[in-house]
Scaffold this active site. Structure first.
Site, PDB file in Angstrom:
ATOM      1  N   HIS A   1       8.852  35.641  -3.211  1.00 26.80           N
ATOM      2  CA  HIS A   1       8.054  34.893  -4.183  1.00 26.80           C
ATOM      3  C   HIS A   1       8.816  34.751  -5.501  1.00 26.80           C
ATOM      4  O   HIS A   1       8.957  33.634  -6.029  1.00 26.80           O
ATOM      5  CB  HIS A   1       6.728  35.619  -4.400  1.00 26.80           C
ATOM      6  CG  HIS A   1       5.823  34.961  -5.401  1.00 26.80           C
ATOM      7  ND1 HIS A   1       4.736  34.220  -5.036  1.00 26.80           N
ATOM      8  CD2 HIS A   1       5.844  34.948  -6.761  1.00 26.80           C
ATOM      9  CE1 HIS A   1       4.129  33.759  -6.119  1.00 26.80           C
ATOM     10  NE2 HIS A   1       4.778  34.197  -7.186  1.00 26.80           N
ATOM     11  N   GLU A   2       9.296  35.857  -6.024  1.00 26.91           N
ATOM     12  CA  GLU A   2       9.998  35.809  -7.309  1.00 26.91           C
ATOM     13  C   GLU A   2      11.317  35.048  -7.197  1.00 26.91           C
ATOM     14  O   GLU A   2      11.720  34.360  -8.140  1.00 26.91           O
ATOM     15  CB  GLU A   2      10.222  37.226  -7.848  1.00 26.91           C
ATOM     16  CG  GLU A   2       8.956  38.020  -8.104  1.00 26.91           C
ATOM     17  CD  GLU A   2       7.938  37.279  -8.961  1.00 26.91           C
ATOM     18  OE1 GLU A   2       8.348  36.436  -9.798  1.00 26.91           O
ATOM     19  OE2 GLU A   2       6.735  37.533  -8.798  1.00 26.91           O
TER      20      GLU A   2
ATOM     21  N   HIS B   1      10.664  31.397  -7.627  1.00 22.60           N
ATOM     22  CA  HIS B   1      10.656  31.039  -9.052  1.00 22.60           C
ATOM     23  C   HIS B   1      12.087  30.916  -9.576  1.00 22.60           C
ATOM     24  O   HIS B   1      12.423  29.986 -10.319  1.00 22.60           O
ATOM     25  CB  HIS B   1       9.928  32.112  -9.864  1.00 22.60           C
ATOM     26  CG  HIS B   1       8.442  32.042  -9.807  1.00 22.60           C
ATOM     27  ND1 HIS B   1       7.736  30.891 -10.064  1.00 22.60           N
ATOM     28  CD2 HIS B   1       7.503  33.006  -9.543  1.00 22.60           C
ATOM     29  CE1 HIS B   1       6.430  31.137  -9.957  1.00 22.60           C
ATOM     30  NE2 HIS B   1       6.274  32.403  -9.639  1.00 22.60           N
TER      31      HIS B   1
ATOM     32  N   HIS C   1      13.811  27.748  -8.608  1.00 19.91           N
ATOM     33  CA  HIS C   1      13.281  26.634  -9.390  1.00 19.91           C
ATOM     34  C   HIS C   1      14.025  26.540 -10.724  1.00 19.91           C
ATOM     35  O   HIS C   1      14.341  25.443 -11.200  1.00 19.91           O
ATOM     36  CB  HIS C   1      11.783  26.849  -9.619  1.00 19.91           C
ATOM     37  CG  HIS C   1      11.033  25.608  -9.957  1.00 19.91           C
ATOM     38  ND1 HIS C   1       9.689  25.611 -10.262  1.00 19.91           N
ATOM     39  CD2 HIS C   1      11.408  24.312 -10.040  1.00 19.91           C
ATOM     40  CE1 HIS C   1       9.282  24.374 -10.503  1.00 19.91           C
ATOM     41  NE2 HIS C   1      10.312  23.569 -10.385  1.00 19.91           N
TER      42      HIS C   1
END
Length: 708
Positions: A491-492, A495, A498
């Site tokens: 998940h991190e 980020h 991105h």
């Protein structure tokens, strides 16, 4: 001031963390604030028509220097917190807050942006720069630029107070978490707790020359107790301590007699100030202010979205709870299921139903296999390569804030460096809880008289709070991750990608900059899906003792259990999101109803598990009181619809071509339309460009086991 004498003022290299001391903070911030004010004053009094190069770019350059310096201070305050650093952080925070608040209210700058917007120059700007100008006009209005002088002063004071209150909220939570520990000395009282957790707890006790096991409220210690400890009294004691953190139950008196750590007074002040700020701006409530920068158009739209999800999820949640209650009564002799029994009974039921445990799975996910496996996945998806950073960086050694931290480089297919990221995975007392990604340096194009046009390489921080490696019987063992922790890591990293894979050259909309808050979770939640793919997991697994990869039979059990209690999990997230939205939409902070009573009302509507009356969850809800999710916690579910639907295209490609989901063509398209574009265009446009249509809820329900 000589730049090199103060590491916070050196922007030519990666941050010089090992050289930064508290004495550097105030001089650096004062220097940068004075420089910025001088530059802005010069721009303000320029009589020429504003252009990008004469008006916008100088402010971008100046503000980036300030944000990079302050970002290093903020990062260290979060991951290496000390009383001295906290004092310097809180001393300078009001100065930073005041500067940006005053900037957002500057009428002359606002007028110049309006002039630029209607000029011929605007028509010649790139779409990214047009988006920046539009965002600036919006943010000036949200910053109070159109208020009267008296209202501007009040609005400024509110922003300063809110900044200080949020910082105090996080300080209280960290202090209350660190203040609690529990020493258990009898072996029969720690029955069921995993060996590695007990080993770490014994080491903590031995550091204080005590016998037994020392447990804390940090997640690697707390969560395994809730899941595995057979001692019900121990589970209850730890649960009570965890859910009364930073509340009236654990206030501390200092020598002056002042009450500390209770966050409820701060919550009440924060809510009142947010409402006042919203009404000064002409909004009915703070939720409307929050949504002005998001995809969702109104609080009622968000509430309708959440309630639609709740209506679909609650029958599954009720079924989950009924099954758990029946199992606990029959198999665990727990006729009444209390809040501190839920994780324990759930783990027992999962083991009984699917014949595996989290601890069994954990043995297959050592850090030194998980990280390379995750990197291999994104290398295949996006045509990049990830390698550990060299020990020498432009004649300077790479500096870290802690010995456990690592730095990695990302190269494109042509071997060009395009991004770098730090990884800080382990929990420690000086580090705030949770997991997050933050930007250290953002990508942008820099014009230099000596070197011409160059690209500034983006740099990210990836921070988690996992259990560290241990040495057992003299042998070093790498950190082991549960499958859920693997999901958190993915998940991190989503980020991070991105932020790092953006191709936008303008600072304010590159990476996650300018992305609507309820779309910013799309890349992170998208990455979680790959944690359920056999081809991915088998490449990133190795049993800590046997060296064998994850067995297919165990993976099949994990997959069968994927949606175990998904109904209960979904309504819990909806509960938090509804609570947050109502707090900022139709809750009266000056009325008779309390924050806790509002939460009770929300729970009556959607929850299936009602915690004990002493539960003080809001006091540790840092997302909305100490972070940026106020009237925005719904974003997790909103973006989950986007991410599940986006992943659906990979699934459709795999089904059509009888291949795996790790497809470079679809991955390249995702990179190009979602990751690379950053905030340079509305998130919905990016989604439609990738998916070919607007998002649908079907994929999320299917992934959650709730499809018809």
């Amino acid at each position: 001031m000589n730049t090199l004498s103060n590491p916070l003022l050196d922007f030519s290299e990666l941050p010089r963390f090992e050289e930064i001391s508290t004495e550097h903070i105030t001089p650096a911030i004062e220097t940068l604030l004075n420089e910025n004010k001088a530059i802005i004053d010069k721009i303000r009094h320029d009589d020429q028509l504003p252009t990008w190069q004469s008006f916008v770019q100088p402010m971008v350059d100046a503000n980036e220097r300030l944000s990079r310096a302050w970002g290093q201070v903020s990062h260290l305050n979060a991951v290496m917190n000390t009383p001295e650093l906290r004092e310097m952080y809180n001393k300078n925070l009001p100065l930073i807050t005041q500067f940006y608040a005053e900037l957002s209210q500057d009428q002359q700058l606002f007028e110049k942006f309006k002039q630029l917007r209607v000029s011929e120059e605007f028509d010649l700007l790139s779409s990214a720069r047009k988006k920046i100008v539009e965002n600036e006009l919006r943010d000036f209005r949200l910053g109070g630029a159109e208020l009267s002088p008296e209202s501007k002063q009040r609005f400024l004071k509110i922003q300063e107070s809110l900044s200080e209150l949020s910082s105090k909220f996080n300080d209280n939570l960290l202090d209350a978490t660190n203040a609690f520990s529990l020493l258990v000395e009898k072996a029969d009282e720690v029955s069921g707790i995993p060996e590695d957790v007990l080993y770490s707890a014994r080491q903590l006790a031995e550091k204080e020359s005590k016998n037994g096991w020392k447990f804390t409220l940090h997640m690697p210690s707390y969560l395994p107790i809730q899941q595995y400890a057979d001692n019900r009294a121990l589970r209850e004691k730890m649960y009570h301590a965890f859910y009364t953190r930073a509340s009236e139950f654990n206030m501390s008196d200092d020598q002056s007699g002042e009450k500390r750590w209770d966050n409820m007074p701060l919550i009440n002040d924060i809510l009142a100030l947010r409402e006042e700020a919203a009404k000064l701006l002409g909004y009915q409530n703070y939720a409307e202010v929050s949504l002005a920068t998001k995809m969702a158009s109104s609080p009622s739209q968000v509430l309708d979205f959440l309630r639609e999800l709740a209506a679909k999820a609650k029958p599954y949640a009720e079924r989950d709870l009924q099954e758990l209650q029946q199992f606990a009564a029959k198999e665990l002799n727990l006729p009444t299921l209390e809040a501190w029994d839920i994780p324990y009974a759930s783990e027992k039921l999962r083991q009984a139903r699917y014949a595996f445990s989290d601890q069994e799975v954990k043995q297959y996910f050592p850090e030194d296999k998980v990280l390379p496996g995750m990197f291999k996945l994104v290398e295949k998806l996006y045509g990049i390569s990830i390698v550990p950073a060299d020990s020498i960086e432009l004649d300077h050694e790479i500096q870290y804030w802690h010995p456990d931290v690592k730095l990695f480089d990302i190269f494109d297919a042509a071997g060009v460096l395009i991004g770098r990221f730090y990884v800080d995975l382990y929990a420690r007392a000086s580090k705030r809880g949770g997991a997050w990604m933050d930007g250290a340096i953002a990508r942008r194009r820099v014009e230099c008289a000596q070197h011409g046009s160059t690209i500034q390489i983006p740099v990210a921080y990836l921070t988690c709070n996992f259990s560290p490696p241990v040495s057992i019987d003299g042998q070093h063992r790498p950190a082991l991750f549960t499958h859920n922790e693997v999901i958190v890591l993915f998940h991190e990293f989503g980020h991070g990608l991105h932020h790092l894979l953006t191709q936008v050259d303008d600072l304010n909309v590159s990476g996650i900059g300018g992305v609507e808050w309820d779309a910013v979770e799309l890349p992170s939640q998208f990455m979680e899906n790959f944690c359920w793919e056999w081809d991915v997991l088998v490449e990133m697994s190795r049993h800590i003792s046997t060296g064998e990869s994850l067995p297919k039979a165990l993976f099949d059990k994990m997959l069968a259990a994927k949606n175990f209690q998904s109904g209960m999990q979904m309504v819990r997230q909806i509960e938090f999101a509804l609570f947050d939205m109502h707090l900022h939409y139709d809750f009266d902070p000056h009325g008779d109803k309390t924050v806790l009573q509002l939460l009770d009302d929300v729970r009556k509507e959607v929850a299936v598990i009602i915690p004990p009356a002493y539960n003080r969850f809001p006091n540790s809800f840092a997302h909305i009181f100490g972070g940026g999710y106020a009237a925005g916690y719904y974003s997790y579910k909103w973006a989950e619809v986007l991410s599940a639907d986006a992943y659906g295209l990979f699934e459709e490609h795999a089904e059509k071509n009888d291949s795996g989901v790790v497809d470079n063509d679809t991955g390249s398209r995702f990179r190009q339309e979602i990751l690379a574009t950053g905030g340079s265009r509305p998130a919905m446009e990016s989604f439609v460009a990738f998916r070919g249509r607007e998002p649908q809820m079907d994929a999320l329900l299917r992934h959650s086991g709730m499809a018809a």
